[in-house]
Design a protein around this motif. Structure first.
Motif, mmCIF file in Angstrom:
data_model
loop_
_atom_site.group_PDB
_atom_site.id
_atom_site.type_symbol
_atom_site.label_atom_id
_atom_site.label_comp_id
_atom_site.label_asym_id
_atom_site.label_seq_id
_atom_site.Cartn_x
_atom_site.Cartn_y
_atom_site.Cartn_z
ATOM 1 N N PRO A 125 37.916 28.929 27.441
ATOM 2 C CA PRO A 125 37.192 28.226 28.515
ATOM 3 C C PRO A 125 35.683 28.402 28.351
ATOM 4 O O PRO A 125 34.905 27.551 28.797
ATOM 5 N N LEU A 126 35.264 29.484 27.676
ATOM 6 C CA LEU A 126 33.827 29.723 27.495
ATOM 7 C C LEU A 126 33.205 28.766 26.481
ATOM 8 O O LEU A 126 31.995 28.751 26.303
ATOM 9 N N ASN A 127 34.044 27.968 25.816
ATOM 10 C CA ASN A 127 33.508 26.959 24.895
ATOM 11 C C ASN A 127 33.114 25.663 25.611
ATOM 12 O O ASN A 127 32.632 24.724 24.978
ATOM 13 N N ARG A 128 33.357 25.576 26.913
ATOM 14 C CA ARG A 128 32.985 24.343 27.633
ATOM 15 C C ARG A 128 31.472 24.359 27.909
ATOM 16 O O ARG A 128 30.971 25.272 28.586
ATOM 17 N N PRO A 129 30.758 23.338 27.427
ATOM 18 C CA PRO A 129 29.311 23.289 27.669
ATOM 19 C C PRO A 129 29.002 23.023 29.146
ATOM 20 O O PRO A 129 29.845 22.512 29.879
ATOM 21 N N VAL A 130 27.773 23.347 29.562
ATOM 22 C CA VAL A 130 27.398 23.040 30.947
ATOM 23 C C VAL A 130 26.799 21.638 31.064
ATOM 24 O O VAL A 130 26.850 21.044 32.136
ATOM 25 N N LEU A 131 26.238 21.118 29.978
ATOM 26 C CA LEU A 131 25.575 19.811 30.049
ATOM 27 C C LEU A 131 25.910 18.967 28.827
ATOM 28 O O LEU A 131 26.030 19.496 27.716
ATOM 29 N N ALA A 132 26.061 17.654 29.029
ATOM 30 C CA ALA A 132 26.193 16.734 27.886
ATOM 31 C C ALA A 132 25.382 15.477 28.183
ATOM 32 O O ALA A 132 25.598 14.826 29.216
ATOM 33 N N PHE A 133 24.433 15.175 27.313
ATOM 34 C CA PHE A 133 23.632 13.953 27.434
ATOM 35 C C PHE A 133 24.229 12.944 26.465
ATOM 36 O O PHE A 133 24.279 13.194 25.251
ATOM 37 N N MET A 134 24.690 11.821 26.992
ATOM 38 C CA MET A 134 25.433 10.878 26.150
ATOM 39 C C MET A 134 24.880 9.467 26.288
ATOM 40 O O MET A 134 25.178 8.752 27.246
ATOM 41 N N ASN A 135 24.050 9.096 25.334
ATOM 42 C CA ASN A 135 23.501 7.734 25.282
ATOM 43 C C ASN A 135 24.135 7.026 24.093
ATOM 44 O O ASN A 135 23.838 7.363 22.941
ATOM 45 N N PRO A 136 24.997 6.036 24.328
ATOM 46 C CA PRO A 136 25.677 5.363 23.216
ATOM 47 C C PRO A 136 24.705 4.778 22.183
ATOM 48 O O PRO A 136 25.040 4.676 21.001
#
Ligand code: NZQ
Ligand code: ZN
Length: 395
Positions: free
Chosen positions: A168-179
């Motif tokens: 579970p510690l591999n889950r990031p806190v943020l993801a910026f996703m611009n296609p």
């Protein structure tokens, strides 16, 4: 439906200009010293890295940068990153790139939070990961799903092992996703990414559980159909925002676990593929398509009805017996991969046939000397793995 625990802590900022909000969001998460990780230079050439650097500078956020992550990311660079992040006193690790960069950033975060433990010990199982520090990504390639997943895959170049760590510690806190950031991805990486996204759902769809799981099944089938439809558009026009958006979002959902809740995972094809990447540096998505058809033909008789359902729901095959529909569904999936230009055999993947001793050695490594069975649909012994590699070793 089986019981499950699902926690997805990643805040996703999706859409055009998503990356322009990096500084704002990092501040919100209390980040002030950001250690940036990137790959072989695509983000330098596109100007993305310098745009992020300018943003951080104008918002008074300190940063340090480490480039050079290779596909099938190596543990040596991760160790270098850990030393640098510790001496910089980083309080946030930011990946700018694809799955290899994100996985390296995850490992750098874990290593920085656990300076007394060699990072590979967490991957080899010698140490248990109990704490980490915040990390996130600006995603530039839709494929691995690492931007939301609970896993990270590293290659130890000294021992030639490629290993995934789930936590579970591999889950990031943020993801910026611009296609739009994925418009420049080379065609080969685009199709390998599409294959990987599909495989993350297929490896959850085909598991040993027989109980009804209607909603999760429909989520999985819908994701597969959506990615296939979008892929037909994307390979012709990689700047089609809608198609690239569907692929990017499906990539994150596919490996977030959402497509398999209430069902055990299989992931044996991934494990067989990792052996090929460790030994031959094969591209991840291509290593999977080179094997999936052989795996499916080897195991489908364990649950013909499940393969028949897949054929009907995904490819609309309604004629014939369960067995006929199951076989046709497998053929159509393999043909789909071929039409994308992906390898569906080992000789196509590696440009050569492997000899028997090479195949045996791969099967032995994958099963840890026949001490470990792979997957759940048909738990694979060394003999099974060898048979699948042999099936895949013909043109
Ligand atoms: O390194 P740069 O120069 O950035 O170039 C990369 C790299 O050569 C290029 N690329 C990425 N975005 C680009 C771009 N080129 C131009 N424009 C862009 N916008 O693509 C190449 C491949 O990058 P990589 O990060 O290796 O690809 P991918 O995202 O497919 O990640 C593959 C790695 O992730 C692991 C795989 O095993 C493999 O090591 N996986 C990680 C998982 C996870 N953490 O949950 C799950 C997966 O099953 C997978 O195992
Ligand atoms: Zn994968």
């Amino acid at each position: 439906m089986q019981s499950f625990n699902f926690k997805l802590p990643t805040e996703i900022i999706f859409g055009r200009h998503a990356e322009d909000r990096v500084a704002e969001k990092l501040r919100e998460y209390g980040a002030s010293r950001i250690f940036i990780v990137y790959g072989g230079g695509s983000v330098v050439r596109s100007g993305l890295l310098s745009r992020i650097e300018c943003q951080l500078t104008s918002n008074g956020l300190a940063f340090q940068v480490l480039g050079g992550v290779q596909p099938n990311p190596r543990v040596a660079l991760v160790r270098e990153g850990i030393r640098a992040a510790i001496s910089f006193k980083a309080n946030f690790i930011l990946a700018v790139g694809g799955g290899s960069v994100i996985d390296s950033a995850k490992a750098i975060a874990h290593g920085t939070a656990n300076p007394g433990t060699d990072i590979w010990d967490f991957w080899s199982g010698r140490a248990e990961l109990k704490k980490t520090m915040p990390f996130g990504s600006v995603l530039t390639l839709a494929a691995a799903g690492s931007e939301t997943s609970d896993s990270a895959v590293l290659t130890n170049e000294d021992t030639m092992r490629k290993v995934g760590l789930s936590s579970p510690l591999n889950r990031p806190v943020l993801a910026f996703m611009n296609p739009e950031l994925t418009y420049t991805v080379p065609k080969k990486q685009l199709v390998c990414g599409i294959a990987d996204i599909l495989m993350h759902t297929l490896e959850r769809y085909f598991s040993c559980d027989k109980e009804e799981n209607a909603f999760t099944d429909r989520v999985a089938e819908s994701l597969i159909k959506t990615v296939m439809e979008a892929s037909h558009v994307a390979v012709k026009n990689q700047q089609d925002y809608d198609a690239m958006s569907e692929i990017m979002w499906c990539g994150s959902v596919s490996h977030s676990d959402f497509t398999g809740l209430g069902r055990r995972k299989d992931f044996s094809v991934h494990k067989l593929g990792h052996e090929l990447s460790a030994r031959f540096d094969a591209t991840h998505g291509a290593s999977l398509t080179a094997l999936w058809g052989s795996w499916a033909k080897y195991v489908y008789k364990d649950d013909i009805a499940r393969f028949a359902k897949f054929a009907e729901r995904v490819f609309g095959i309604t004629d014939g017996t369960d067995e006929e529909r199951a076989r046709l569904g497998i053929e159509m999936m393999v043909t789909y991969f071929q039409n994308l230009g992906l390898p569906t055999s080992l000789p196509e993947l590696l440009d050569t046939k492997l000899n028997d001793s090479e195949l045996y050695s791969l099967a032995d490594l994958a099963t840890n000397g026949d001490k470990k069975k792979l997957g759940t649909f048909h738990p694979l012994t060394r003999k099974d793995v060898l048979a699948i590699y042999k099936l895949a070793n013909v043109k």
